[in-house]
Design an enzyme around this catalytic site. Sequence first.
Site, short mmCIF file in Angstrom:
data_model
loop_
_atom_site.label_atom_id
_atom_site.label_comp_id
_atom_site.label_asym_id
_atom_site.label_seq_id
_atom_site.Cartn_x
_atom_site.Cartn_y
_atom_site.Cartn_z
N ILE A 255 18.18 2.28 -16.33
CA ILE A 255 17.10 3.54 -16.14
C ILE A 255 16.42 3.44 -14.73
CG2 ILE A 255 14.86 4.50 -16.99
CD1 ILE A 255 15.71 3.53 -19.74
N HIS B 113 25.96 13.05 -19.19
CA HIS B 113 25.17 12.51 -20.69
C HIS B 113 25.91 13.00 -21.85
CE1 HIS B 113 22.23 10.80 -23.07
NE2 HIS B 113 22.17 11.83 -23.84
N ASN C 32 23.73 13.50 -13.10
CA ASN C 32 23.98 12.51 -14.16
C ASN C 32 25.12 13.38 -15.16
OD1 ASN C 32 24.07 10.44 -15.85
ND2 ASN C 32 22.43 11.10 -17.14
N ARG D 246 12.28 -4.05 -11.60
CA ARG D 246 13.25 -2.90 -11.03
C ARG D 246 12.90 -2.52 -9.93
NH1 ARG D 246 15.32 -0.21 -15.81
NH2 ARG D 246 14.47 -0.95 -17.59
N LEU E 252 13.68 11.29 -18.09
CA LEU E 252 14.99 10.74 -18.76
C LEU E 252 15.61 11.70 -19.47
CD1 LEU E 252 16.95 8.08 -18.92
CD2 LEU E 252 15.67 7.95 -21.44
C1 GAR Z 1 30.34 8.41 -20.86
O1 GAR Z 1 30.67 8.75 -21.98
C2 GAR Z 1 28.96 8.83 -20.14
O2 GAR Z 1 28.77 10.03 -20.61
C3 GAR Z 1 28.03 7.78 -20.93
O3 GAR Z 1 28.63 6.65 -20.75
C4 GAR Z 1 30.20 6.81 -20.74
C5 GAR Z 1 30.60 6.00 -19.38
O4 GAR Z 1 31.95 6.04 -19.74
N1 GAR Z 1 26.83 7.87 -20.16
C6 GAR Z 1 25.55 7.53 -20.65
O5 GAR Z 1 25.52 7.40 -21.83
C7 GAR Z 1 24.57 7.87 -19.85
N2 GAR Z 1 23.01 7.81 -20.48
P1 GAR Z 1 33.02 5.94 -18.12
O6 GAR Z 1 32.47 4.75 -17.68
O7 GAR Z 1 34.29 5.78 -18.73
O8 GAR Z 1 32.66 7.11 -17.51
#
Ligand code: GAR
Length: 196
Positions: free
Chosen positions: A93, A110, A108, A66, A145
């Site tokens: 991560i 979420h 971020n 990483r 996280l």
């Molecule tokens: C979104 O729903 C975002 O909130 C989620 O991934 C998707 C990406 O969609 N993120 C996570 O789960 C982060 N832990 P996108 O590529 O269309 O923006």
Amino acid sequence: MTKRVAILISGGGSNMVSLVDSMTGDHPARACLVVANAADAGGLAKAQARGVQTAVVDHRPFGKDRASFENALHASLVMAKPDIICLAGFMRILTPDFITMWEGRMLNIHPSLLPLYKGLHTHARALDAGDAQHGCTVHEVTAELDGGPILGQARVDIASDDTPDTLAAKVLPLEHQLYPAVLRRFATGDRSRIDL
Ligand code: GAR
């Protein structure tokens, strides 16, 4: 001075598109770079179509190393001189060492009402818990996280016939409203919370 925003993606990049498209006119920020951790991330073409510089830092050649992946990611970001980094569906991560270098400047999104449901499968977990509401959160990224200070949330009622897919389809448009609203405020130095 106009703030420079780098956006990290892993997939389709719909949140990235909503951020890039919001940064016009009198907005205090502009996108300077979109980075994906996979060359086939669908968002790359969407960023290019909007005239935003893109880069790929593929995590796979680094295997479990990483630190080396993050060194490469950091190098690509440093060249773009961002003031703010937005994680937008970035599904790697990040280690505390990387986060420390950008702490206070990294956001971020979420797909849950944090502190509920950190990690993955948030829509299914909200349904399994029998929650009445679900939604999304924009937060500052810290070493914990999905645990940094919350800058905004948007919520939606859960219907009795919702599935993880229908719930995801309800939450995603909220993400596209919330993230640009928070970024706009954050770019002016305002960390006050937004609730939609
Ligand atoms: C979104 O729903 C975002 O909130 C989620 O991934 C998707 C990406 O969609 N993120 C996570 O789960 C982060 N832990 P996108 O590529 O269309 O923006």
